[in-house]
Design a protein around this motif. Structure first.
Motif, short mmCIF file in Angstrom:
data_model
loop_
_atom_site.label_atom_id
_atom_site.label_comp_id
_atom_site.label_asym_id
_atom_site.label_seq_id
_atom_site.Cartn_x
_atom_site.Cartn_y
_atom_site.Cartn_z
N PRO A 147 17.20 5.88 -8.27
CA PRO A 147 16.39 6.12 -9.48
C PRO A 147 16.25 7.61 -9.78
N ASN A 148 16.02 7.91 -11.05
CA ASN A 148 15.85 9.30 -11.48
C ASN A 148 14.40 9.75 -11.44
N VAL A 149 13.47 8.83 -11.66
CA VAL A 149 12.05 9.19 -11.76
C VAL A 149 11.19 8.13 -11.08
N ARG A 150 9.91 8.45 -10.87
CA ARG A 150 8.90 7.53 -10.35
C ARG A 150 9.32 6.89 -9.03
N PHE A 154 8.71 3.10 -7.64
CA PHE A 154 9.94 2.37 -7.33
C PHE A 154 9.89 1.84 -5.89
N SER A 155 9.55 2.72 -4.95
CA SER A 155 9.51 2.33 -3.54
C SER A 155 8.43 1.29 -3.28
N GLN A 156 7.27 1.47 -3.90
CA GLN A 156 6.19 0.51 -3.71
C GLN A 156 6.57 -0.86 -4.27
N ALA A 157 7.33 -0.87 -5.37
CA ALA A 157 7.77 -2.14 -5.94
C ALA A 157 8.72 -2.86 -4.98
N ILE A 158 9.64 -2.11 -4.38
CA ILE A 158 10.59 -2.71 -3.44
C ILE A 158 9.85 -3.24 -2.21
N THR A 212 13.43 15.64 1.01
CA THR A 212 13.72 14.22 1.10
C THR A 212 13.92 13.64 -0.28
N GLY A 213 14.31 12.39 -0.34
CA GLY A 213 14.59 11.73 -1.61
C GLY A 213 14.22 10.27 -1.54
N ALA A 221 7.10 4.46 2.49
CA ALA A 221 6.36 3.33 1.93
C ALA A 221 6.43 2.12 2.86
N SER A 222 7.59 1.91 3.46
CA SER A 222 7.76 0.78 4.38
C SER A 222 6.87 0.94 5.61
N ASN A 223 6.89 2.13 6.19
CA ASN A 223 6.09 2.36 7.40
C ASN A 223 4.60 2.26 7.11
#
Length: 335
Positions: A147-150, A154-158, A212-213, A221-223
């Motif tokens: 993704p380019n933004v947010r 994005f990570s929280q949604a996944i 990081t990216g 977010a996973s941890n």
């Protein structure tokens, strides 16, 4: 309120709040006898979940395997590996991630294609969740363009989708360009975010510090959600054109299959590797300079093996150097 042209409320008072998307904009009326209005004048519009499920399968403690096309994907090895695993495991798509919030379409452009040679169809860069069950083990495969933004959203949604599906482990695939010869086995660096997971799976503990990216944000977010995470990176020769590298993809496929304890058939990918190696051999033979460079790389790799230098540690150090050198550029990501 001067200049108000909309529909007025009781006694000619302008509405106290209007809703724009999920956020209310409160408007104060300064007329005689008026105070701040609108505590209950506006309902929050519900935020739209970017993930839509086609079905909600019942899975038994699955792992979530992720790969992103883009900078994390040298030689397209990670995305090829993820798609190959999903295909060989006969995974079916159960959910999509809407790209609208997360991509700059001037950077990550949708593609137009013809359907049945007539209709023009636009393919948007949406993410896909696919599930498979093999040998009594369940797995979820997520693929998307970086993704380019947010990134946080994005990570929280996944991770939210992963929790809905009952995932107990996150595994990300990546590939980076470095000084390795194409003629030797592809090294794969594996690391875990916590000591317990690293020990249980026989991996190194991640010690990386630096820019990081999206992959790093996803692991974080996973941890935080209590889902352990593992990162697998394949080393790709930097001197080859930016064409798909099935040999590095095969290395990731085999490592992921071993880690998840889910077998996979690799014959079709091996055929692609053979054809790729033949093409690279012709390319190297056409250039004396490139041939000499590859020979020096081969000598360096063989010397490390002869001296019993821990290649895993050396490669991990090379990966960290690469991430620090390139990770600060826009759109770059790592774990």
């Amino acid at each position: 309120m001067q200049g108000w042209t909309g529909r007025e409320g009781p006694a000619g008072v302008a509405p106290a709040a209007i809703c724009i998307g999920p956020w209310p904009v409160t408007i104060e009326h300064k007329g005689p006898g008026s105070g701040r209005l609108g505590e209950k004048a506006c309902r929050y519009a519900e935020a739209v979940d970017p993930i839509s499920f086609v079905e909600r399968p019942r899975l038994d403690r699955p792992s979530l395997l992720c790969a992103f096309r883009g900078w994390n994907d040298g030689g397209e090895a990670a995305s090829i590996a993820a798609r190959y695993l999903a295909e060989q495991w006969q995974a079916r798509v159960v959910a999509h991630l809407d790209p609208e919030e997360f991509y700059d379409f001037q950077v990550t452009r949708p593609r137009v294609r013809l359907e049945d040679g007539v209709s023009r169809v636009i393919d948007w860069p949406r993410g896909e969740f696919a599930v498979a069950s093999m040998k009594g083990r369940d797995v979820v495969v997520f693929t998307a363009v970086e993704p380019n933004v947010r990134w946080r959203t994005f990570s929280q949604a996944i991770i939210g989708a992963a929790r809905d599906l009952g995932c107990r482990l996150l595994v990300t695939l990546g590939a980076f360009l470095t000084d390795v010869p194409h003629s030797r086995p592809v090294p794969v660096v594996g690391s875990a975010a916590d000591e317990e997971t690293a020990t249980r799976l026989g991996l190194a503990r991640s010690q990386y510090e630096g820019p990081t990216g999206i992959v790093g944000v996803l692991h974080d977010a996973s941890n935080r959600a209590g889902i352990p995470s593992v990162s697998l990176w394949a080393a790709v020769p930097h001197y080859l054109p930016s064409a798909p590298n099935p040999k590095a993809a095969l290395a990731l496929v085999e490592r992921a299959s071993s880690l998840l304890e889910i077998p996979v058939e690799t014959r079709s990918l091996l055929k692609a590797v053979e054809a790729w190696e033949e093409g690279v051999l012709r390319l190297v033979q056409e250039s004396d300079e490139l041939g000499e460079y590859v020979s020096r790389l081969e000598t360096a790799v063989d010397q490390r093996i002869d001296e019993e230098v821990p290649s895993g540690e050396a490669l991990a150090a090379e990966l960290e150097r690469y991430l620090r050198d390139h990770g600060g550029e826009p759109g770059h990501g790592m774990s």
